[in-house]
Motif scaffolding. Sequence first.
Motif, PDB file in Angstrom:
ATOM      1  N   LYS A 102       0.826  -1.210   0.000  1.00 23.14           N
ATOM      2  CA  LYS A 102       0.000   0.000   0.000  1.00 23.14           C
ATOM      3  C   LYS A 102       0.859   1.258   0.000  1.00 23.14           C
ATOM      4  CE  LYS A 102      -4.364  -1.594   1.994  1.00 23.14           C
ATOM      5  NZ  LYS A 102      -5.313  -1.462   3.132  1.00 23.14           N
ATOM      6  N   THR A 103       2.006   1.199   0.654  1.00 25.69           N
ATOM      7  CA  THR A 103       2.922   2.339   0.622  1.00 25.69           C
ATOM      8  C   THR A 103       3.439   2.568  -0.793  1.00 25.69           C
ATOM      9  OG1 THR A 103       3.605   1.894   2.898  1.00 25.69           O
ATOM     10  CG2 THR A 103       5.021   3.326   1.601  1.00 25.69           C
ATOM     11  N   ARG A 106       0.598   4.062  -2.784  1.00 25.58           N
ATOM     12  CA  ARG A 106       0.267   5.439  -2.402  1.00 25.58           C
ATOM     13  C   ARG A 106       1.230   6.447  -3.028  1.00 25.58           C
ATOM     14  NH1 ARG A 106       0.581   4.723   2.584  1.00 25.58           N
ATOM     15  NH2 ARG A 106       2.563   5.740   3.079  1.00 25.58           N
ATOM     16  N   ARG A 107       2.492   6.090  -3.134  1.00 29.29           N
ATOM     17  CA  ARG A 107       3.490   7.022  -3.661  1.00 29.29           C
ATOM     18  C   ARG A 107       3.654   6.939  -5.179  1.00 29.29           C
ATOM     19  NH1 ARG A 107       3.608  10.707   0.144  1.00 29.29           N
ATOM     20  NH2 ARG A 107       4.461   9.979   2.157  1.00 29.29           N
TER      21      ARG A 107
END
Length: 215
Positions: A102-103, A106-107
């Motif tokens: 998810k990180t 997200r980026r």
Amino acid sequence: MREVYQEQLGKLADELASMSTMVGTAMERATQALLETDLTLAEQVIEDDMQVDEARSRAEEHAFGLLALQAPVAGDLRTVISTIHAAEDLERMGDLALHVAKTARRRHPHPVLPPDVREYFSEMGRIAVKLAGRVHEVIRTQDVEAARGLEEDDDEMDDLHRHLFTVMMSPEWSHGVAAAVDVTLLGRFYERFADHAVAVARRVVFIVTGKMPTS
């Protein structure tokens, strides 16, 4: 009747071993997504996480069924109870791989990791996948010495995690607060993944010996 019961206990072990493979694959893919800014791979990890949750539910349902219908005692009871706790740890390992993915998502399309720390996360990912594989082996073999050996890999993960802070606290760190927050959280995800792998191995030691390791 006893033979059938042992077969059911064997199925519990199979379910845990399968979960260990699933979470190892998840972390391998999540790490690749992180290092290569691969949105498709990150999405795959996120989508597949439900399978880990469902596997935990099946293992717990099976274990509680044995408790209710078979009234296990002594070593068998240790196995059933430890399976419930181990399934929880394995699901958490899957959740930590999910957080990494998810990180990365997200980026995207920007890379999460500054060049200074990419090598650290590549190595942490390697160790995490190795630990998941060793958990699978330990569950299958119930090898106490192999289970205790996971502590060494966990120590290596802890060392890498500590070194991350050295990099971020250096005057040469020029990537800002947001990047530092991402790196801090990601490092924690990998460290906790390793901790949960060790916890599963300790459960195996408890099943075999009747004693829970304390360190």
